[in-house]
Design a protein around this motif. Structure first.
Motif, PDB file in Angstrom:
ATOM      1  N   GLY A   3       0.789  -1.229   0.000  1.00  0.00           N
ATOM      2  CA  GLY A   3       0.000   0.000   0.000  1.00  0.00           C
ATOM      3  C   GLY A   3       0.822   1.281   0.000  1.00  0.00           C
ATOM      4  N   ARG A  52       0.720  -3.704   6.192  1.00  0.00           N
ATOM      5  CA  ARG A  52       0.423  -2.721   5.153  1.00  0.00           C
ATOM      6  C   ARG A  52       0.412  -1.304   5.735  1.00  0.00           C
ATOM      7  N   ASP A  54      -1.979   0.696   5.866  1.00  0.00           N
ATOM      8  CA  ASP A  54      -3.180   0.948   6.673  1.00  0.00           C
ATOM      9  C   ASP A  54      -3.185   0.199   7.994  1.00  0.00           C
TER      10      ASP A  54
END
Length: 203
Positions: A3, A52, A54
């Motif tokens: 990401g 990731r 997030d």
């Protein structure tokens, strides 16, 4: 995969891509690897968790190899998301455990069936009152003994015993007393014969 954009990762330590709980350990691992690389074949990578941008985590397989550009050492890493592989492995493990449980249940049922068959066979071959073999069971075994005699000429003997005045005893004292008399006679006979002898009730 993680990401991040290219610019966000340039110059950052690789531990940025790992959960915080694993970063310190991986830093030490990476330091040791750079001093003494241990080559791994593809498919034999180190499995760990990736993180990731997030904050979500996923199972990760990491392969690292070293190469050189002149005097410069360069480490090339290949990261692969193995979420689907883990899911399939878990499904296979669950299926194997379920199969093992089914097999265990089947073994129990098989053992119970064998026991029931043994009991049924015993019930079919043994006289309920005296515990001696039924006439049919005795006859089958005696037939085998006779065939053994015909083949090997080994002698055998057959003895028929009749309880004297049993009908009068039965009529006078009643059938329960007659049944007890037969049980006692059967017990006496069972105590006096060899284990290889056959006792059956004919009448």
């Amino acid at each position: 995969l993680f990401g991040y954009s290219r610019d966000e990762l340039l110059g950052q330590p690789v531990e940025l891509l790992l959960p915080e709980r694993l970063r310190e350990r991986h830093t030490a691992h990476r330091s040791g690897y750079s001093k003494e690389p241990r080559y791994r074949a593809m498919g034999a990578g180190l499995e760990l968790s990736g993180r990731r941008k997030d904050g979500t985590e996923f199972p990760l397989e990491l392969h690292v190899s070293e190469t050189r550009f002149g005097r410069r050492r360069v480490f090339i890493g290949l990261a692969r998301d193995i979420t689907e592989r883990r899911r399939v492995q878990q499904d296979l493990q669950n299926a194997a455990e379920e199969l093992a449980n089914k097999n265990a249940q089947l073994e129990i049922l098989t053992a119970e069936l064998v026991e029931l068959n043994t009991e049924l066979d015993h019930a079919a071959r043994c006289d309920v009152l005296t515990g001696l073999w039924t006439r049919r069971a005795w006859h089958e075994s005696a037939q085998l003994e006779h065939e053994r005699y015909v083949r090997y000429h080994s002698p055998y003997a057959a003895l028929m015993i009749d309880v004297d005045h049993f009908k009068r005893y039965n009529d006078t004292l009643g059938h329960p007393a007659g049944d007890e008399c037969l049980r006692r006679v059967a017990q006496c006979l069972a105590l006096t014969v060899r284990t290889t002898d056959m006792l059956g009730r004919f009448g």
